[in-house]
Write an enzyme that holds these catalytic residues in place. Sequence first.
Site, PDB file in Angstrom:
ATOM      1  N   ILE A 162       0.818  -1.192  -0.001  1.00 57.66           N
ATOM      2  CA  ILE A 162      -0.006   0.029  -0.132  1.00 57.66           C
ATOM      3  C   ILE A 162       0.760   1.398   0.096  1.00 57.66           C
ATOM      4  CG2 ILE A 162      -1.875   1.185   1.219  1.00 57.66           C
ATOM      5  CD1 ILE A 162      -2.891  -1.572   2.173  1.00 57.66           C
ATOM      6  N   PRO A 220       2.309  -1.791   9.672  1.00 59.97           N
ATOM      7  CA  PRO A 220       1.437  -2.766  10.464  1.00 59.97           C
ATOM      8  C   PRO A 220       1.586  -2.411  12.118  1.00 59.97           C
ATOM      9  CG  PRO A 220       3.826  -3.943  10.112  1.00 59.97           C
ATOM     10  CD  PRO A 220       3.641  -2.480   9.327  1.00 59.97           C
ATOM     11  N   THR A 258      -4.582   5.250   7.227  1.00 57.10           N
ATOM     12  CA  THR A 258      -5.185   4.581   6.592  1.00 57.10           C
ATOM     13  C   THR A 258      -4.985   2.930   7.019  1.00 57.10           C
ATOM     14  OG1 THR A 258      -4.105   4.464   4.568  1.00 57.10           O
ATOM     15  CG2 THR A 258      -6.069   5.828   4.692  1.00 57.10           C
ATOM     16  N   SER A 259      -4.011   2.854   8.031  1.00 53.83           N
ATOM     17  CA  SER A 259      -3.538   1.640   8.349  1.00 53.83           C
ATOM     18  C   SER A 259      -4.027   1.079   9.474  1.00 53.83           C
ATOM     19  CB  SER A 259      -2.073   1.819   8.640  1.00 53.83           C
ATOM     20  OG  SER A 259      -1.426   0.436   8.662  1.00 53.83           O
ATOM     21  N   ARG A 260      -3.653   1.232  10.722  1.00 54.70           N
ATOM     22  CA  ARG A 260      -4.397   0.714  11.836  1.00 54.70           C
ATOM     23  C   ARG A 260      -4.334   1.824  13.031  1.00 54.70           C
ATOM     24  NH1 ARG A 260      -6.059  -2.629   9.267  1.00 54.70           N
ATOM     25  NH2 ARG A 260      -5.634  -4.656   9.114  1.00 54.70           N
ATOM     26  N   ASP A 316      -9.069   7.185   8.336  1.00 55.01           N
ATOM     27  CA  ASP A 316     -10.003   6.053   8.108  1.00 55.01           C
ATOM     28  C   ASP A 316     -10.023   4.802   9.108  1.00 55.01           C
ATOM     29  OD1 ASP A 316     -11.624   4.856   5.940  1.00 55.01           O
ATOM     30  OD2 ASP A 316     -10.080   3.209   5.518  1.00 55.01           O
ATOM     31  N   GLU A 325     -12.019   1.838  17.257  1.00 56.37           N
ATOM     32  CA  GLU A 325     -13.427   1.634  16.009  1.00 56.37           C
ATOM     33  C   GLU A 325     -14.025   0.418  16.067  1.00 56.37           C
ATOM     34  OE1 GLU A 325     -11.635  -0.372  12.290  1.00 56.37           O
ATOM     35  OE2 GLU A 325     -10.587   1.421  12.586  1.00 56.37           O
ATOM     36  N   HIS A 368     -13.191   3.372   7.931  1.00 55.63           N
ATOM     37  CA  HIS A 368     -12.500   2.134   7.374  1.00 55.63           C
ATOM     38  C   HIS A 368     -12.862   1.699   6.157  1.00 55.63           C
ATOM     39  CE1 HIS A 368      -9.847  -1.091   9.056  1.00 55.63           C
ATOM     40  NE2 HIS A 368      -9.769  -1.299   8.039  1.00 55.63           N
TER      41      HIS A 368
END
Length: 344
Positions: free
Chosen positions: A159, A210, A236-238, A262, A267, A299
């Site tokens: 990504i 990650p 936009t990862s974690r 995101d 969440e 997400h």
Amino acid sequence: MQSTPNVAMFSTQAYDKTSFAAHPLHANIKLSHFDIPLNAKTISLCQGFDTVCAFVNDQLDEAILTQLHASGVKHIAMRCAGYNNVDIDCAKQLGMAVSRVPAYSPEAVAEHALALIMTLNRKTHKAYNRVRDGNFDLNGLLGFTLHDKTVGVVGTGHIGAALVRLLSGFGCRILCYDPYPNDGLKALGAEYTDLSTLLSTSHIISLHCPLNEDSHHLINQQTLESMRDGVMLINTSRGGLIDSRAVINALKTHKLGYLGLDVYEMESELFFRDHSSEIIQDDVFERLATFHNVLITGHQGFFTVEALGQIAEVTLENMIGFSNGFKQPFANEAATETRFLIIP
């Protein structure tokens, strides 16, 4: 191993049912859908299944895995790339297989990160609402030119690399941080550097790494203080990569000029469900949502037709491959060892 996997899929959405049912391999498994998350309250539904198909916010800690193993579940098939919600050490001790989808349309998430950058910068979401109300005033909509700006990309896997390729077309100076540099990105002009240099130099920082013990709250009070004043931060990862309370303070002091999310560290209690008729109890999220320079999406970075098709294909192949003892090669060329985190 049996030839027909009996699968319980949790956190199922309507689009999951459609994308999985549309793939020819769907006929080779017995799939039961549950639109609720997997946790201590719902684990009793797993009785009689040999495979559990889970998503990013399903609970797969030691207690849950132990109960799944006792009920006969042999395979945890994650239909996503991340697996920070899975206790891998426990699964290994129990002899349970754990698979994932290591790469699915990385361009989808990269393009969403770029959309957050462009929207926050040029304020198109605000302009849209203004024009609908007949307001054509430009005050408050001032942006900046991306050309020649320094963008820091933290993590250059599939990504992150896709985002670098997109940004190179804008004429940005691109700084990258990753323990494993990508020579192809260097050929595009990207520069690899240490994390502190990237954080202190970049006008825009986008996270694509990650979540693990080392990266948890990578963005915190100390790292925020090292950044440029008015920096734009995109995640936009974690969600756990960011300390949300520290980010709120940075927004209040104007250290952060823009924030695009995101993902969000809490969440699991909010995303993928409709809470529009409820009072949201998460005060941290609600405070983030009050800032005019914060843009949050639920997400949805992965959410394209192409990505859903690839997720369904690889997840189904993983289920069937494990059930058949990997006697038949995968149609998709992704290596088995990258798909399966554990093969008992």
